[in-house]
Design an enzyme around this catalytic site. Structure first.
Site, PDB file in Angstrom:
ATOM      1  N   ASP A 172       0.869  -1.188   0.000  1.00 17.01           N
ATOM      2  CA  ASP A 172       0.000   0.000   0.000  1.00 17.01           C
ATOM      3  C   ASP A 172       0.899   1.230   0.000  1.00 17.01           C
ATOM      4  O   ASP A 172       1.831   1.319   0.798  1.00 17.01           O
ATOM      5  CB  ASP A 172      -0.878  -0.044   1.265  1.00 17.01           C
ATOM      6  CG  ASP A 172      -1.946   1.053   1.304  1.00 17.01           C
ATOM      7  OD1 ASP A 172      -1.923   1.961   0.458  1.00 17.01           O
ATOM      8  OD2 ASP A 172      -2.791   0.987   2.216  1.00 17.01           O
ATOM      9  N   ASP A 188       4.640   2.265  -3.927  1.00 22.87           N
ATOM     10  CA  ASP A 188       3.651   2.518  -4.963  1.00 22.87           C
ATOM     11  C   ASP A 188       3.674   1.372  -5.966  1.00 22.87           C
ATOM     12  O   ASP A 188       4.715   1.100  -6.577  1.00 22.87           O
ATOM     13  CB  ASP A 188       3.995   3.856  -5.647  1.00 22.87           C
ATOM     14  CG  ASP A 188       2.874   4.332  -6.556  1.00 22.87           C
ATOM     15  OD1 ASP A 188       2.308   3.502  -7.299  1.00 22.87           O
ATOM     16  OD2 ASP A 188       2.592   5.542  -6.520  1.00 22.87           O
ATOM     17  N   LYS A 209     -10.206   6.760  -6.178  1.00 24.94           N
ATOM     18  CA  LYS A 209     -11.618   6.370  -6.301  1.00 24.94           C
ATOM     19  C   LYS A 209     -12.644   7.480  -6.147  1.00 24.94           C
ATOM     20  O   LYS A 209     -13.827   7.206  -5.924  1.00 24.94           O
ATOM     21  CB  LYS A 209     -11.924   5.246  -5.316  1.00 24.94           C
ATOM     22  CG  LYS A 209     -11.821   5.656  -3.863  1.00 24.94           C
ATOM     23  CD  LYS A 209     -12.498   4.608  -2.993  1.00 24.94           C
ATOM     24  CE  LYS A 209     -12.982   5.166  -1.687  1.00 24.94           C
ATOM     25  NZ  LYS A 209     -14.189   5.995  -1.767  1.00 24.94           N
ATOM     26  N   SER A 263     -16.246  -1.794 -10.082  1.00 26.42           N
ATOM     27  CA  SER A 263     -17.270  -0.930  -9.489  1.00 26.42           C
ATOM     28  C   SER A 263     -18.532  -0.960 -10.329  1.00 26.42           C
ATOM     29  O   SER A 263     -18.476  -1.115 -11.555  1.00 26.42           O
ATOM     30  CB  SER A 263     -16.729   0.501  -9.454  1.00 26.42           C
ATOM     31  OG  SER A 263     -17.767   1.420  -9.178  1.00 26.42           O
ATOM     32  N   ALA A 264     -19.656  -0.727  -9.663  1.00 27.00           N
ATOM     33  CA  ALA A 264     -20.921  -0.566 -10.378  1.00 27.00           C
ATOM     34  C   ALA A 264     -20.876   0.627 -11.316  1.00 27.00           C
ATOM     35  O   ALA A 264     -21.717   0.751 -12.203  1.00 27.00           O
ATOM     36  CB  ALA A 264     -22.056  -0.386  -9.381  1.00 27.00           C
ATOM     37  N   TYR A 282     -12.610   8.465 -13.537  1.00 32.45           N
ATOM     38  CA  TYR A 282     -12.526   7.341 -12.586  1.00 32.45           C
ATOM     39  C   TYR A 282     -13.230   6.109 -13.153  1.00 32.45           C
ATOM     40  O   TYR A 282     -12.689   5.009 -13.181  1.00 32.45           O
ATOM     41  CB  TYR A 282     -13.142   7.730 -11.235  1.00 32.45           C
ATOM     42  CG  TYR A 282     -13.517   6.538 -10.406  1.00 32.45           C
ATOM     43  CD1 TYR A 282     -12.538   5.750  -9.815  1.00 32.45           C
ATOM     44  CD2 TYR A 282     -14.855   6.148 -10.246  1.00 32.45           C
ATOM     45  CE1 TYR A 282     -12.871   4.616  -9.091  1.00 32.45           C
ATOM     46  CE2 TYR A 282     -15.191   5.027  -9.528  1.00 32.45           C
ATOM     47  CZ  TYR A 282     -14.199   4.267  -8.947  1.00 32.45           C
ATOM     48  OH  TYR A 282     -14.546   3.133  -8.254  1.00 32.45           O
ATOM     49  N   LYS A 317     -11.941   2.103 -14.540  1.00 31.06           N
ATOM     50  CA  LYS A 317     -12.460   0.775 -14.181  1.00 31.06           C
ATOM     51  C   LYS A 317     -12.877   0.007 -15.444  1.00 31.06           C
ATOM     52  O   LYS A 317     -12.600  -1.186 -15.571  1.00 31.06           O
ATOM     53  CB  LYS A 317     -13.635   0.889 -13.206  1.00 31.06           C
ATOM     54  CG  LYS A 317     -13.256   1.421 -11.835  1.00 31.06           C
ATOM     55  CD  LYS A 317     -12.360   0.456 -11.059  1.00 31.06           C
ATOM     56  CE  LYS A 317     -11.903   1.034  -9.727  1.00 31.06           C
ATOM     57  NZ  LYS A 317     -10.874   0.220  -9.054  1.00 31.06           N
ATOM     58  N   ASN A 325     -16.262  12.357   0.395  1.00 21.84           N
ATOM     59  CA  ASN A 325     -17.077  12.437  -0.820  1.00 21.84           C
ATOM     60  C   ASN A 325     -18.344  11.611  -0.692  1.00 21.84           C
ATOM     61  O   ASN A 325     -19.345  11.891  -1.324  1.00 21.84           O
ATOM     62  CB  ASN A 325     -16.317  11.835  -2.011  1.00 21.84           C
ATOM     63  CG  ASN A 325     -15.114  12.650  -2.384  1.00 21.84           C
ATOM     64  OD1 ASN A 325     -15.247  13.777  -2.820  1.00 21.84           O
ATOM     65  ND2 ASN A 325     -13.927  12.087  -2.204  1.00 21.84           N
ATOM     66  N   GLY A 365     -24.023  14.292 -12.449  1.00 16.93           N
ATOM     67  CA  GLY A 365     -23.647  12.924 -12.796  1.00 16.93           C
ATOM     68  C   GLY A 365     -24.331  11.855 -11.977  1.00 16.93           C
ATOM     69  O   GLY A 365     -24.210  10.666 -12.278  1.00 16.93           O
TER      70      GLY A 365
HETATM   71  N1  UFG Z   1     -24.956  11.941  -1.119  1.00 12.41           N
HETATM   72  C1  UFG Z   1     -25.514  13.038  -0.493  1.00 12.41           C
HETATM   73  N2  UFG Z   1     -24.695  13.855   0.231  1.00 12.41           N
HETATM   74  C2  UFG Z   1     -23.356  13.628   0.373  1.00 12.41           C
HETATM   75  C3  UFG Z   1     -22.800  12.489  -0.265  1.00 12.41           C
HETATM   76  C4  UFG Z   1     -23.628  11.678  -1.014  1.00 12.41           C
HETATM   77  O1  UFG Z   1     -26.708  13.290  -0.598  1.00 12.41           O
HETATM   78  O2  UFG Z   1     -22.665  14.413   1.042  1.00 12.41           O
HETATM   79  C5  UFG Z   1     -25.827  11.055  -1.898  1.00 12.41           C
HETATM   80  C6  UFG Z   1     -25.422  10.961  -3.352  1.00 12.41           C
HETATM   81  O3  UFG Z   1     -26.007  11.993  -4.109  1.00 12.41           O
HETATM   82  C7  UFG Z   1     -25.937   9.572  -3.716  1.00 12.41           C
HETATM   83  C8  UFG Z   1     -25.789   8.782  -2.405  1.00 12.41           C
HETATM   84  O4  UFG Z   1     -25.714   9.763  -1.374  1.00 12.41           O
HETATM   85  O5  UFG Z   1     -27.288   9.638  -4.040  1.00 12.41           O
HETATM   86  C9  UFG Z   1     -24.527   7.933  -2.368  1.00 12.41           C
HETATM   87  O6  UFG Z   1     -23.424   8.752  -2.697  1.00 12.41           O
HETATM   88  P1  UFG Z   1     -21.920   8.230  -2.563  1.00 12.41           P
HETATM   89  O7  UFG Z   1     -21.025   9.343  -2.994  1.00 12.41           O
HETATM   90  O8  UFG Z   1     -21.699   7.646  -1.219  1.00 12.41           O
HETATM   91  O9  UFG Z   1     -21.887   7.033  -3.586  1.00 12.41           O
HETATM   92  P2  UFG Z   1     -22.153   7.029  -5.162  1.00 12.41           P
HETATM   93  O10 UFG Z   1     -23.271   6.063  -5.360  1.00 12.41           O
HETATM   94  O11 UFG Z   1     -22.294   8.352  -5.740  1.00 12.41           O
HETATM   95  O12 UFG Z   1     -20.742   6.499  -5.642  1.00 12.41           O
HETATM   96  C10 UFG Z   1     -20.454   5.143  -5.618  1.00 12.41           C
HETATM   97  C11 UFG Z   1     -18.955   4.924  -5.431  1.00 12.41           C
HETATM   98  C12 UFG Z   1     -18.195   5.351  -6.652  1.00 12.41           C
HETATM   99  C13 UFG Z   1     -18.837   4.851  -7.901  1.00 12.41           C
HETATM  100  C14 UFG Z   1     -20.273   5.252  -7.930  1.00 12.41           C
HETATM  101  C15 UFG Z   1     -21.011   4.849  -9.179  1.00 12.41           C
HETATM  102  O13 UFG Z   1     -18.463   5.625  -4.312  1.00 12.41           O
HETATM  103  O14 UFG Z   1     -16.887   4.816  -6.551  1.00 12.41           O
HETATM  104  O15 UFG Z   1     -20.907   4.649  -6.824  1.00 12.41           O
HETATM  105  O16 UFG Z   1     -21.421   3.544  -9.152  1.00 12.41           O
HETATM  106  F1  UFG Z   1     -18.222   5.362  -8.991  1.00 12.41           F
END
Ligand code: UFG
Length: 318
Positions: free
Chosen positions: A11, A38, A64, A104-105, A128, A132, A176, A274
């Site tokens: 890692d 790395d 990610k 990833s999905a 990203y 994948k 995030n 997105g």
């Molecule tokens: N959300 C919020 N507020 C936040 C963060 C997220 O409302 O502060 C919402 C998002 O809009 C989404 C849900 O919570 O509706 C989940 O969001 P995440 O960011 O936790 O997860 P995502 O589904 O957007 O992303 C995940 C993975 C990515 C991958 C993506 C697409 O983290 O790696 O699915 O499949 F690319």
């Protein structure tokens, strides 16, 4: 490790802390071999394999964050493809034939079809996601030569922590993802959650995701390793790792409040660019072929996340 494997870790710690290692040793009761470098470094990666006598590789290495990937696309392509190249070279050179890959999905792109089966075409809307899609293609091409066999594990939304509360998710900076953000609000490190979008065509207007407990996710990797070792003729196969159920953002907030006893203030704001309204897996293939399915509930995900966060409000020691 609980399933009898003896892992060796490599890692760069670009998004993790070395202080997790003593905790892993404490939980497992054994010393764990770990290397900080790395994995894009072909020579170091190959040297590790020369010493390792490995039976298999689980390739988790990669950046990610969807948003960040549009700001620094070259970093994403370089990191995510570069680690894959170096690992494949080292495997080839040292006769390691089994690879389990963290996909990833996100490879399902902008499809509105739910539940999502593995047969859907792959594409992406961000760098990203493209890394994948590209890594899956590279792995397919290499597997087609017969030199390696590959499991492509398409994660939906991994959350939670092991029930010990000793290890858990500790993203650097502002999280995030939803679950670490909620847990930082609950522990008082952030004021309120912004819920991205209240006007999706879902029962409460907030987006649905297929949250999967990280312990179930881990068990999916063990099941994939077992499958590959007993199906030597399989060159490459993809499996969704999800529960098959969608949970809304507001349902998750309510479950977290119930599981933690904390209030999670939130405000509903505009949609995040997105984002899709509903993303959840067709999880039948993994059950039929790997004999695996997710068993932990949303409540488990929340109480286990909270146990970790409450005991470690600032995350891992520096
Ligand atoms: N959300 C919020 N507020 C936040 C963060 C997220 O409302 O502060 C919402 C998002 O809009 C989404 C849900 O919570 O509706 C989940 O969001 P995440 O960011 O936790 O997860 P995502 O589904 O957007 O992303 C995940 C993975 C990515 C991958 C993506 C697409 O983290 O790696 O699915 O499949 F690319």
């Amino acid at each position: 490790m609980a399933a009898g494997h003896e892992p060796v870790i490599a890692d760069s710690h670009v998004n993790s802390r070395a202080s997790v290692l003593p905790r892993l040793e404490e939980l497992s009761g054994t010393r764990i071999e770990s290397h900080a470098f790395d994995l894009r470094d072909v020579d170091k990666t190959s040297a590790l394999f020369a010493d390792g006598h490995f039976d298999a590789v689980i390739h988790f290495a990669g950046l990610k964050a969807v948003g960040e990937s549009s700001e620094m696309p070259l970093e994403y392509y370089d990191n995510n493809l570069g680690t894959t190249f170096a690992i494949l070279r080292a495997m080839e050179r040292h006769g390691v034939r089994t690879l389990v890959f963290s996909s990833s999905a996100t490879v399902y792109g902008e499809t509105e079809r739910v539940p999502m089966p593995e047969e859907l075409p792959t594409s992406s809307t961000n760098p990203y996601g493209w890394t994948k899609v590209m890594q899956e293609q590279i792995l397919r091409d290499v597997a087609a030569t017969g030199s390696v066999q590959v499991a492509l594990l398409r994660y939906f939304n991994p959350v939670g922590a092991p029930p010990s509360g000793r290890i858990g998710e500790d993203p650097r900076g502002i999280p995030n993802n939803l679950m670490p953000f909620i847990s930082r609000v609950a522990v008082g490190r952030r004021e309120r959650l912004q819920v991205f979008g209240g006007d999706y065509p879902t029962p409460d207007g907030t987006a649905l995701r297929d949250y999967i407990h990280v312990e179930d996710l881990a068990a999916g990797h063990v099941a994939a390793l077992q499958y590959l070792s007993t199906h030597r003729d399989v060159q490459v196969r993809e499996w969704n790792l999800g529960t098959g159920h969608g949970t809304s953002v507001l349902e998750m907030v309510a479950a977290f409040e119930a599981g933690s006893g904390q209030t999670v203030p939130y405000e509903i704001v505009g949609r995040r660019a997105g984002d899709l309204g509903a993303v959840y897996a067709d999880a039948t293939r993994a059950e039929a072929e790997l004999g695996w399915r997710a068993t932990r509930t949303i409540e488990d995900m929340c109480t286990d996340t909270w146990r970790w966060q409450e005991a470690n409000p600032q995350g891992y020691p520096a």
